[in-house]
Enzyme design. Structure first.
Site, PDB file in Angstrom:
ATOM      1  N   CYS A 146      29.510  66.673  25.956  1.00 28.69           N
ATOM      2  CA  CYS A 146      29.946  65.310  25.214  1.00 28.69           C
ATOM      3  C   CYS A 146      28.740  64.836  24.575  1.00 28.69           C
ATOM      4  O   CYS A 146      27.564  65.149  25.538  1.00 28.69           O
ATOM      5  CB  CYS A 146      30.408  64.392  26.346  1.00 28.69           C
ATOM      6  SG  CYS A 146      30.880  62.745  25.564  1.00 28.69           S
ATOM      7  N   LEU A 147      28.809  64.458  23.431  1.00 27.21           N
ATOM      8  CA  LEU A 147      27.478  63.829  22.734  1.00 27.21           C
ATOM      9  C   LEU A 147      26.899  62.397  23.555  1.00 27.21           C
ATOM     10  O   LEU A 147      26.003  62.282  23.122  1.00 27.21           O
ATOM     11  CB  LEU A 147      27.974  63.349  21.269  1.00 27.21           C
ATOM     12  CG  LEU A 147      28.333  64.722  20.511  1.00 27.21           C
ATOM     13  CD1 LEU A 147      28.784  64.249  19.026  1.00 27.21           C
ATOM     14  CD2 LEU A 147      27.337  65.852  20.334  1.00 27.21           C
TER      15      LEU A 147
ATOM     16  N   HIS B   7      40.018  64.718  25.263  1.00 32.33           N
ATOM     17  CA  HIS B   7      38.570  64.534  26.017  1.00 32.33           C
ATOM     18  C   HIS B   7      38.245  63.175  24.971  1.00 32.33           C
ATOM     19  O   HIS B   7      37.742  62.245  25.530  1.00 32.33           O
ATOM     20  CB  HIS B   7      37.750  65.524  25.389  1.00 32.33           C
ATOM     21  CG  HIS B   7      36.324  65.099  25.395  1.00 32.33           C
ATOM     22  ND1 HIS B   7      35.405  65.585  26.555  1.00 32.33           N
ATOM     23  CD2 HIS B   7      35.565  64.343  24.839  1.00 32.33           C
ATOM     24  CE1 HIS B   7      34.327  65.277  26.562  1.00 32.33           C
ATOM     25  NE2 HIS B   7      34.081  64.417  25.348  1.00 32.33           N
TER      26      HIS B   7
END
Length: 177
Positions: free
Chosen positions: A102-103, A144
């Site tokens: 995830c960023l 997500h």
């Protein structure tokens, strides 16, 4: 278009539930364009608006595919997707394990089990309602990103120990940067 800052854990904004969008207009399209540019720059394959501090139910995604026979460093064929007020209207009982990242949780990766197939409904870039099936990586990625809209991160699907370690590591990374 502008590249925006991506917020990271433990920023409390990431736990906020995003609000529905009233209409798709030029201002929202400008936000989606900024999100896409930010996602490409990061680089990532999906981004929820809350990750740039905008608590609205908007996601951008691009599951680029490299041309057949291209080397590993080759640029993929861009296929940007826009999702406004997305919702899952059906999910399969069978699940798919996938190593997610995830960023907003940089340099952390772990396996998460999610439904392997979902049916989604959303408004597209033009504001038209779309219903479609998502399988494989597309299903994983949309779930997500939709979790972000509910204030849920992929690390929330992990054990408390793994989640705490991930947050500690990201705090250290962001202090150094």
């Amino acid at each position: 278009m502008a590249i925006r800052d991506i917020i990271t854990v433990p920023n409390p904004l990431l736990k906020q539930i995003s609000k529905p969008v009233d209409k798709v207009d030029d201002a929202l399209r400008a936000l989606m364009d900024d999100m896409l540019e930010t996602m490409y720059d990061a680089p990532g394959i999906g981004l929820a608006a809350i990750q740039i501090g905008e608590p609205v139910r908007v996601i951008v995604m691009d599951l680029q595919e490299k041309p057949e026979g291209a080397d590993e460093d080759a640029e993929g064929i861009k296929n940007p997707r826009y999702f406004v007020n997305p919702e899952i209207i059906w999910k399969s009982d069978d699940t798919l394990p996938y190593e997610e990242g995830c960023l907003s949780v940089p340099e952390i990766y772990d396996e998460v089990q999610r439904p392997a197939h979902v049916k989604i409904r959303y408004l597209n870039y033009q504001g038209e309602q779309v219903e479609e099936d998502a399988h494989g990586l597309y299903a994983v990625c949309i779930q997500h990103e939709m979790d972000h809209l509910e204030g849920v991160l992929f690390i929330d699907h992990l054990s408390k120990l793994k989640r705490d370690r991930a947050v500690t590591k990201v705090k250290k990374l962001t202090r150094v940067a």
